[in-house]
Design a protein around this motif. Structure first.
Motif, PDB file in Angstrom:
ATOM      1  N   TYR A  43       0.837  -1.207   0.000  1.00 41.65           N
ATOM      2  CA  TYR A  43       0.000   0.000   0.000  1.00 41.65           C
ATOM      3  C   TYR A  43       0.871   1.257   0.000  1.00 41.65           C
ATOM      4  N   ASP A  50       2.099   6.233  -7.209  1.00 48.79           N
ATOM      5  CA  ASP A  50       1.085   7.210  -7.617  1.00 48.79           C
ATOM      6  C   ASP A  50       1.682   8.621  -7.644  1.00 48.79           C
ATOM      7  N   GLU A  51       2.327   9.003  -6.552  1.00 48.29           N
ATOM      8  CA  GLU A  51       2.805  10.378  -6.438  1.00 48.29           C
ATOM      9  C   GLU A  51       3.924  10.691  -7.445  1.00 48.29           C
ATOM     10  N   GLY A 116      -4.370  22.374   1.562  1.00 48.47           N
ATOM     11  CA  GLY A 116      -4.481  21.426   0.465  1.00 48.47           C
ATOM     12  C   GLY A 116      -4.486  21.963  -0.939  1.00 48.47           C
ATOM     13  N   LEU A 121       2.093  18.289  -1.358  1.00 45.17           N
ATOM     14  CA  LEU A 121       1.773  17.251  -0.382  1.00 45.17           C
ATOM     15  C   LEU A 121       2.326  15.899  -0.830  1.00 45.17           C
ATOM     16  N   GLY A 122       2.289  15.656  -2.125  1.00 45.63           N
ATOM     17  CA  GLY A 122       2.729  14.374  -2.662  1.00 45.63           C
ATOM     18  C   GLY A 122       4.189  14.101  -2.375  1.00 45.63           C
ATOM     19  N   ILE A 125       4.761  13.173   1.202  1.00 49.21           N
ATOM     20  CA  ILE A 125       4.386  11.788   1.481  1.00 49.21           C
ATOM     21  C   ILE A 125       5.498  10.841   1.015  1.00 49.21           C
TER      22      ILE A 125
ATOM     23  N   ASP B  26     -11.602   4.331  -4.477  1.00 48.77           N
ATOM     24  CA  ASP B  26     -10.309   5.023  -4.410  1.00 48.77           C
ATOM     25  C   ASP B  26     -10.500   6.487  -4.786  1.00 48.77           C
ATOM     26  N   ASP B  28      -8.475   9.674  -6.081  1.00 48.65           N
ATOM     27  CA  ASP B  28      -7.196  10.176  -6.598  1.00 48.65           C
ATOM     28  C   ASP B  28      -7.443  11.240  -7.662  1.00 48.65           C
ATOM     29  N   ALA B  29      -6.391  11.609  -8.376  1.00 44.66           N
ATOM     30  CA  ALA B  29      -6.496  12.725  -9.322  1.00 44.66           C
ATOM     31  C   ALA B  29      -7.466  12.447 -10.471  1.00 44.66           C
ATOM     32  N   TYR B  59      -8.413   3.931  -0.671  1.00 43.51           N
ATOM     33  CA  TYR B  59      -7.161   4.583  -1.058  1.00 43.51           C
ATOM     34  C   TYR B  59      -7.379   6.083  -1.234  1.00 43.51           C
ATOM     35  N   VAL B  60      -6.408   6.854  -0.803  1.00 40.97           N
ATOM     36  CA  VAL B  60      -6.436   8.291  -1.100  1.00 40.97           C
ATOM     37  C   VAL B  60      -5.001   8.750  -1.353  1.00 40.97           C
ATOM     38  N   ASN B  61      -4.823   9.616  -2.342  1.00 40.35           N
ATOM     39  CA  ASN B  61      -3.474  10.158  -2.583  1.00 40.35           C
ATOM     40  C   ASN B  61      -3.453  11.644  -2.208  1.00 40.35           C
ATOM     41  N   SER B  62      -2.363  12.317  -2.544  1.00 44.80           N
ATOM     42  CA  SER B  62      -2.216  13.704  -2.091  1.00 44.80           C
ATOM     43  C   SER B  62      -3.268  14.625  -2.709  1.00 44.80           C
ATOM     44  N   THR B  63      -3.673  14.335  -3.932  1.00 50.12           N
ATOM     45  CA  THR B  63      -4.712  15.159  -4.569  1.00 50.12           C
ATOM     46  C   THR B  63      -6.032  15.001  -3.813  1.00 50.12           C
ATOM     47  N   LEU B  65      -6.364  14.080  -0.673  1.00 49.82           N
ATOM     48  CA  LEU B  65      -6.232  14.703   0.644  1.00 49.82           C
ATOM     49  C   LEU B  65      -6.389  16.216   0.547  1.00 49.82           C
ATOM     50  N   GLY B  66      -5.795  16.777  -0.482  1.00 49.53           N
ATOM     51  CA  GLY B  66      -5.902  18.224  -0.675  1.00 49.53           C
ATOM     52  C   GLY B  66      -7.350  18.657  -0.772  1.00 49.53           C
ATOM     53  N   ILE B  67      -8.127  17.858  -1.459  1.00 49.54           N
ATOM     54  CA  ILE B  67      -9.521  18.238  -1.664  1.00 49.54           C
ATOM     55  C   ILE B  67     -10.334  18.031  -0.390  1.00 49.54           C
ATOM     56  N   VAL B  91      -5.266   4.714   5.113  1.00 44.08           N
ATOM     57  CA  VAL B  91      -5.640   6.087   4.744  1.00 44.08           C
ATOM     58  C   VAL B  91      -5.264   7.044   5.874  1.00 44.08           C
ATOM     59  N   ILE B  94      -1.637   8.130   5.824  1.00 45.35           N
ATOM     60  CA  ILE B  94      -1.301   9.157   4.829  1.00 45.35           C
ATOM     61  C   ILE B  94      -1.760  10.541   5.306  1.00 45.35           C
TER      62      ILE B  94
END
Lengths: 156, 117
Positions: A43, A50-51, A116, A121-122, A125, B26, B28-29, B59-63, B65-67, B91, B94
């Motif tokens: 994970y 992804d980032e 945000g 942020l990416g 991480i 999930d 993400d962007a 799942y969550v990515n930085s995009t 989380l930003g939102i 999650v 992160i």
């Protein structure tokens, strides 16, 4: 005769479009689990894939038809991920190195990058989850980012 | 291929201007725009108190989380709130890494979050 240890190697080239990134991250996560890495390790690695791939698409694939190359070497005790995009310029190398490898803003990551919307942020991480990150831009303006993650003994 | 996410909205009986939104999949962007549209549609229609159930958010990515941070800020600007419940371990990690646990209102379960409305 001793057998030389070789990593499992996965190499993928995909168009500079974010929609491909989710397939790549999920594939790598599944491959890591199949290679006896834990779900947590997979994970966390999925997040890194992804980032770094998303950044390669967003900042390195502005030209029409540009693509991203992603490679993952899976060793028994660590993995190496390498992402290459064609969007670099040797003038940017110092700025890029600082952005990728140096500790970033103070007070709670500047209130989490102004709630945000300011980006960055990416990379934070990735910095927190990776053992090492290295960045380079070669003479052909190919930007490459190499991230290493080591298998941890504490249940990861 | 766009990542799959589904948002299911439910009423919260007895709570004014409030809804429960279950996030499934999930974030993400590739799908953040559709999520932004749905949440802002609620906020702009007067539903300013939102409890987000993350039990099935894998799942969550930085995009993403930003939102989420943006939703929280926007709800507060409308004198409301955006509360999160049932966050899974991955999650949460992160969210924690970027230090957002102090900016987001996070609860162990939906009932705890709803009680604070």
């Amino acid at each position: 005769m001793s057998e030389e240890l070789r990593p499992q190697r996965f190499q993928i080239s995909f168009p500079g479009d974010l929609e491909y990134v989710s397939s790549v991250r999920k594939l790598i996560s599944e491959v890591l689990v199949s290679q006896q890495y834990s779900h947590k390790f997979a994970y966390r690695s999925e997040v890194i894939v992804d980032e770094i791939c998303s950044n390669a698409v967003k900042y390195g694939c502005r030209a029409v038809g540009a693509s991203v190359n992603f490679e993952c070497l899976i060793w028994p005790d660590h993995i190496e991920m390498l992402v290459k995009d064609p969007g670099g310029s040797s003038n940017d190398i110092s700025k890029l190195r600082n952005a990728v490898t140096e500790a970033q803003p103070g007070p709670e990551l500047r209130r989490v990058q102004e709630a945000g919307l300011n980006g960055g942020l990416g990379l934070e991480i990735v910095r927190m989850l990776a053992e090492s990150i290295d960045v380079n831009i070669d003479e052909n303006n190919i930007t490459s980012i190499r991230v290493v993650r080591r298998r941890e003994e504490t249940g990861e | 291929m766009q990542s799959q996410i589904e948002l299911k909205c439910e009423e919260l009986p007895g709570k004014a201007a409030a809804k429960l939104v279950r996030f499934i999949g999930d974030l993400d962007a590739t799908n953040v725009e559709s999520v932004v549209e749905e949440i802002f549609s609620l906020l702009n229609s007067g539903v300013v108190n939102i409890v987000a159930d993350f039990e099935k958010l894998r799942y969550v990515n930085s995009t993403g989380l930003g939102i989420l941070l943006h939703f929280s800020k926007s709800a507060k600007e409308k004198q409301g709130c955006f509360k999160i419940a049932n966050v899974n371990e991955n999650v949460y990690e992160i969210i924690e890494i970027i230090g957002a646990t102090t900016l987001l209102e996070i609860f162990d379960d939906v009932d705890d979050a709803v009680k604070t409305l």
